[in-house]
Design a protein around this motif. Structure first.
Motif, PDB file in Angstrom:
ATOM      1  N   VAL A 161      -7.942   3.302 -11.568  1.00  9.77           N
ATOM      2  CA  VAL A 161      -8.984   2.714 -10.719  1.00  9.77           C
ATOM      3  C   VAL A 161      -9.476   1.410 -11.337  1.00  9.77           C
ATOM      4  O   VAL A 161      -9.627   0.388 -10.651  1.00  9.77           O
ATOM      5  CB  VAL A 161     -10.158   3.699 -10.524  1.00  9.77           C
ATOM      6  CG1 VAL A 161     -11.292   3.040  -9.745  1.00  9.77           C
ATOM      7  CG2 VAL A 161      -9.687   4.957  -9.806  1.00  9.77           C
ATOM      8  N   GLN A 170     -12.261  11.095  -7.956  1.00  9.73           N
ATOM      9  CA  GLN A 170     -13.042   9.921  -8.353  1.00  9.73           C
ATOM     10  C   GLN A 170     -13.617  10.041  -9.752  1.00  9.73           C
ATOM     11  O   GLN A 170     -13.814   9.025 -10.420  1.00  9.73           O
ATOM     12  CB  GLN A 170     -14.180   9.682  -7.357  1.00  9.73           C
ATOM     13  CG  GLN A 170     -13.725   9.117  -6.019  1.00  9.73           C
ATOM     14  CD  GLN A 170     -14.902   8.875  -5.100  1.00  9.73           C
ATOM     15  OE1 GLN A 170     -15.422   9.799  -4.483  1.00  9.73           O
ATOM     16  NE2 GLN A 170     -15.333   7.633  -5.023  1.00  9.73           N
ATOM     17  N   THR A 218       0.846  -1.193   0.000  1.00  6.70           N
ATOM     18  CA  THR A 218       0.000   0.000   0.000  1.00  6.70           C
ATOM     19  C   THR A 218       0.878   1.239   0.000  1.00  6.70           C
ATOM     20  O   THR A 218       1.758   1.392   0.849  1.00  6.70           O
ATOM     21  CB  THR A 218      -0.931   0.022   1.221  1.00  6.70           C
ATOM     22  OG1 THR A 218      -1.797  -1.121   1.177  1.00  6.70           O
ATOM     23  CG2 THR A 218      -1.784   1.292   1.243  1.00  6.70           C
ATOM     24  N   LEU A 224     -10.855   2.717   2.548  1.00  6.87           N
ATOM     25  CA  LEU A 224     -10.691   2.890   1.104  1.00  6.87           C
ATOM     26  C   LEU A 224     -12.062   2.930   0.437  1.00  6.87           C
ATOM     27  O   LEU A 224     -12.898   2.046   0.649  1.00  6.87           O
ATOM     28  CB  LEU A 224      -9.845   1.758   0.533  1.00  6.87           C
ATOM     29  CG  LEU A 224      -8.492   1.519   1.222  1.00  6.87           C
ATOM     30  CD1 LEU A 224      -7.666   0.521   0.425  1.00  6.87           C
ATOM     31  CD2 LEU A 224      -7.727   2.816   1.403  1.00  6.87           C
ATOM     32  N   SER A 260      -5.202  10.304  -0.436  1.00  3.18           N
ATOM     33  CA  SER A 260      -6.023  10.705   0.712  1.00  3.18           C
ATOM     34  C   SER A 260      -5.968  12.205   0.912  1.00  3.18           C
ATOM     35  O   SER A 260      -4.997  12.867   0.532  1.00  3.18           O
ATOM     36  CB  SER A 260      -5.557   9.990   1.985  1.00  3.18           C
ATOM     37  OG  SER A 260      -4.347  10.535   2.472  1.00  3.18           O
ATOM     38  N   GLY A 306      -7.463  -1.514 -10.779  1.00  2.32           N
ATOM     39  CA  GLY A 306      -7.411  -1.967  -9.399  1.00  2.32           C
ATOM     40  C   GLY A 306      -6.162  -1.552  -8.652  1.00  2.32           C
ATOM     41  O   GLY A 306      -5.849  -2.129  -7.604  1.00  2.32           O
ATOM     42  N   ASP A 325      -6.885   3.746  -5.315  1.00  4.00           N
ATOM     43  CA  ASP A 325      -8.043   3.891  -4.431  1.00  4.00           C
ATOM     44  C   ASP A 325      -7.955   5.252  -3.757  1.00  4.00           C
ATOM     45  O   ASP A 325      -6.959   5.964  -3.905  1.00  4.00           O
ATOM     46  CB  ASP A 325      -8.093   2.761  -3.402  1.00  4.00           C
ATOM     47  CG  ASP A 325      -9.520   2.344  -3.056  1.00  4.00           C
ATOM     48  OD1 ASP A 325     -10.374   3.246  -2.929  1.00  4.00           O
ATOM     49  OD2 ASP A 325      -9.773   1.138  -2.893  1.00  4.00           O
ATOM     50  N   ARG A 375      -1.041  -1.007  -4.517  1.00  4.45           N
ATOM     51  CA  ARG A 375      -2.185  -0.112  -4.689  1.00  4.45           C
ATOM     52  C   ARG A 375      -1.780   1.258  -4.151  1.00  4.45           C
ATOM     53  O   ARG A 375      -1.163   1.364  -3.090  1.00  4.45           O
ATOM     54  CB  ARG A 375      -3.437  -0.634  -3.987  1.00  4.45           C
ATOM     55  CG  ARG A 375      -3.446  -0.448  -2.501  1.00  4.45           C
ATOM     56  CD  ARG A 375      -4.733  -0.837  -1.826  1.00  4.45           C
ATOM     57  NE  ARG A 375      -4.396  -1.367  -0.504  1.00  4.45           N
ATOM     58  CZ  ARG A 375      -4.490  -2.641  -0.156  1.00  4.45           C
ATOM     59  NH1 ARG A 375      -4.951  -3.529  -1.012  1.00  4.45           N
ATOM     60  NH2 ARG A 375      -4.134  -3.037   1.039  1.00  4.45           N
ATOM     61  N   VAL A 378      -3.013   4.834  -2.767  1.00  4.57           N
ATOM     62  CA  VAL A 378      -4.183   5.410  -2.104  1.00  4.57           C
ATOM     63  C   VAL A 378      -3.975   6.918  -1.978  1.00  4.57           C
ATOM     64  O   VAL A 378      -3.058   7.373  -1.291  1.00  4.57           O
ATOM     65  CB  VAL A 378      -4.414   4.788  -0.710  1.00  4.57           C
ATOM     66  CG1 VAL A 378      -5.637   5.427  -0.045  1.00  4.57           C
ATOM     67  CG2 VAL A 378      -4.593   3.278  -0.814  1.00  4.57           C
ATOM     68  N   GLN A 416     -13.076   2.935  -2.938  1.00  7.08           N
ATOM     69  CA  GLN A 416     -13.406   2.063  -4.071  1.00  7.08           C
ATOM     70  C   GLN A 416     -13.623   0.618  -3.630  1.00  7.08           C
ATOM     71  O   GLN A 416     -14.603  -0.023  -4.008  1.00  7.08           O
ATOM     72  CB  GLN A 416     -12.301   2.126  -5.120  1.00  7.08           C
ATOM     73  CG  GLN A 416     -12.100   3.484  -5.753  1.00  7.08           C
ATOM     74  CD  GLN A 416     -13.315   3.966  -6.514  1.00  7.08           C
ATOM     75  OE1 GLN A 416     -13.777   5.088  -6.333  1.00  7.08           O
ATOM     76  NE2 GLN A 416     -13.847   3.113  -7.361  1.00  7.08           N
ATOM     77  N   SER A 417     -12.708   0.104  -2.830  1.00  8.05           N
ATOM     78  CA  SER A 417     -12.782  -1.307  -2.427  1.00  8.05           C
ATOM     79  C   SER A 417     -13.620  -1.522  -1.185  1.00  8.05           C
ATOM     80  O   SER A 417     -14.062  -2.643  -0.918  1.00  8.05           O
ATOM     81  CB  SER A 417     -11.367  -1.838  -2.171  1.00  8.05           C
ATOM     82  OG  SER A 417     -10.798  -1.172  -1.055  1.00  8.05           O
TER      83      SER A 417
END
Length: 511
Positions: free
Chosen positions: A131, A122, A73, A151, A111, A134, A137, A107, A109, A153-154
């Protein structure tokens, strides 16, 4: 002037921090669309490429250490406009595809505290492909308060101990913008700096940004028993400052340290921090400091205390990487709070190659020097620097008129380099608002090189938001040169509708 609620505040609890938060929540992505908050220095393509190389090195190290199945991550704190994340993701995807070597899945992320920024990311068309793959996020995350990372999306919730891989943290212009403490060191004693703040009488009608511009600060000093208690988590740092500094105001990043410790608990393997800011890691840079001044840019920022952050984690086993030479604009550091940090050879080599030897701060320093002299460059020199910048849009927009002037004496090889650069620039372009100016400059250069087929897509993109007679006529010429007579006459007619006496358009219509 009116004193805010007639109160004396601990620095980290002063009203400036609530105003800071209100500014970002009110402005959302608009803070970056109007360039009110500067972001180029910490989100340009060259810096992002340096970061991508560091991340790729880290992924190689994790693979070499036998961890290839669990996802790594990568958490960016305060991702703001999203431009840095986009450039990193694009470059990292290219690196992994080109190298073709086994690495763990990852992934990224993004924030931020402001939910409006997250909503903008988004729906951004340049982020959606990541996105869909995968590997990207999003999360709304309060770095001062939140203990979990959710998160969007997931739907995954990351809590203490959930991650099997170390957490990779990216924090640019972050530690200077979250609450900090302020201490004063004198005669081997630590004093807490308290602050009173005053605003003009009409402050109620002002925006958060204008209030921040007009706040006046006054300081008071008191001995703080908290910093001397054995139970105080950062007491060793306070003792170091008391012993080594004199007549010094020191911004102390307690909230930042606690944030990193909370994030570090997400993983059983520790964390790596990659960060850039205006702030120093050298103890001597904090000696004899005056009280801090708020640096205004819509919001405000202070100086990041990288010395406190690096020293604290080094005492807990971390390895810190900062350049041996002094920085001028941007201090880029890497802290490996990992078991056996020296075993991360690819990561450390990436720092050496892409930060220490020539890095983002060096690039900004050279660019700042070069900008006033760009008119003295020839096309090959411009192309060389443009390549170095990662085909940056800012450099192109600053110099497109000069490039157009140089086309008269340019060579065919130069034209090919310009056209290639324009194509690569657009592949790495992350728009925050309409892009007609960049599109028009691209089209005009290609038209000037008689690359009519290449110019047309940029003219068409320009027309989505902007139209004038010269654009329509040049499009008519493009279609004429490409033997599309119907389209040529259509745009000639549109030209004449603007200017019934336009000789060139009338001549096209008479053919």
């Amino acid at each position: 002037m009116s004193q805010i609620e007639q109160q004396v505040y601990r620095y980290s609890k002063a009203p400036i921090w609530e105003l800071q938060r209100a500014y970002y929540e009110q402005q959302g992505i608009g803070a970056w669309q109007g360039d009110e908050v500067p972001s180029y220095i910490t989100s340009n393509p060259l810096l992002a490429a340096s970061y991508a190389e560091m991340i790729f090195g880290f992924l190689q190290d994790r693979a070499r250490l036998g961890d290839q199945s669990e996802t790594v991550t990568i958490l960016e704190l305060g991702a703001g406009s999203g431009r840095l994340a986009f450039h990193i993701m694009k470059e990292l995807s290219q690196l992994t595809a080109y190298a073709g070597i086994p690495i763990p899945p990852y992934r990224y992320v993004m924030s931020d505290l402001a939910a409006g920024n997250v909503a903008f990311w988004q729906q951004h068309p340049d982020l959606l492909p990541f996105v869909e793959q995968g590997i990207l996020d999003f999360a709304v995350f309060d770095a001062v308060e939140d203990t979990d990372l959710i998160l969007i999306q997931s739907g995954m919730r990351i809590r203490q101990g959930d991650l099997q891989q170390p957490l990779f943290i990216v924090a640019n212009y972050f530690f200077d913008s979250i609450p900090q403490e302020l201490i004063y060191v004198e005669d081997n004693q630590i004093y807490e700096c308290l602050v009173t703040m005053e605003l003009p009488e009409h402050a109620a009608q002002l925006s958060a940004s204008d209030k921040l511009k007009q706040i006046a600060c006054e300081y008071q000093y008191r001995k703080s028993a908290e910093y001397e208690q054995h139970s105080y988590r950062y007491r060793a740092l306070m003792e170091l400052y008391a012993a080594k500094l004199e007549d010094s105001h020191v911004l102390f990043p307690e909230a930042g340290l606690r944030c990193l410790e909370r994030l570090g608990q997400f993983s059983q393997e520790g964390f790596l921090l990659l960060t850039a800011d205006k702030g120093d890691h050298r103890l001597e840079s904090w000696e004899y400091n005056e009280p801090p001044e708020l640096i205004h840019h819509g919001s405000f920022s202070l100086t990041a205390n990288y010395h406190a952050i690096s020293t604290y984690f080094e005492h807990n086993g971390a390895l810190s990487l900062f350049t041996q030479h002094a920085y001028h604009h941007l201090n880029v550091g890497c802290i490996l709070m990992l078991a056996e940090p020296l075993s991360y050879g690819h990561t450390r080599l990436a720092y050496r190659r892409f930060v220490e030897q020539f890095g983002p701060d060096d690039f900004i320093t050279v660019k700042e020097w070069l900008d006033p002299y760009a008119d003295a460059l020839n096309i090959p020199q411009m192309l060389a620097f443009w390549r170095l910048s990662g085909y940056d849009t800012q450099f192109f927009l600053q110099n497109s008129k000069r490039l157009a002037e140089l086309l008269i004496s340019g060579e065919e090889a130069d034209f090919g380099g310009i056209a290639q650069g324009i194509a690569l620039m657009w592949r790495g372009y992350y728009p925050l608002d309409n892009a007609h100016h960049l599109a028009l400059e691209s089209a005009s250069l290609l038209y000037g090189m008689e690359m009519f087929e290449e110019a047309l897509p940029y003219y068409l993109l320009t027309l989505k938001t902007y139209e004038d007679v010269s654009i329509l006529y040049e499009m008519a010429i493009c279609y004429y040169e490409l033997n599309e007579a119907g389209k040529a006459k259509e745009f000639a007619h549109r030209t004449v509708a603007y200017d019934p006496t336009h000789e060139g358009a009338l001549a096209l219509l008479s053919l």
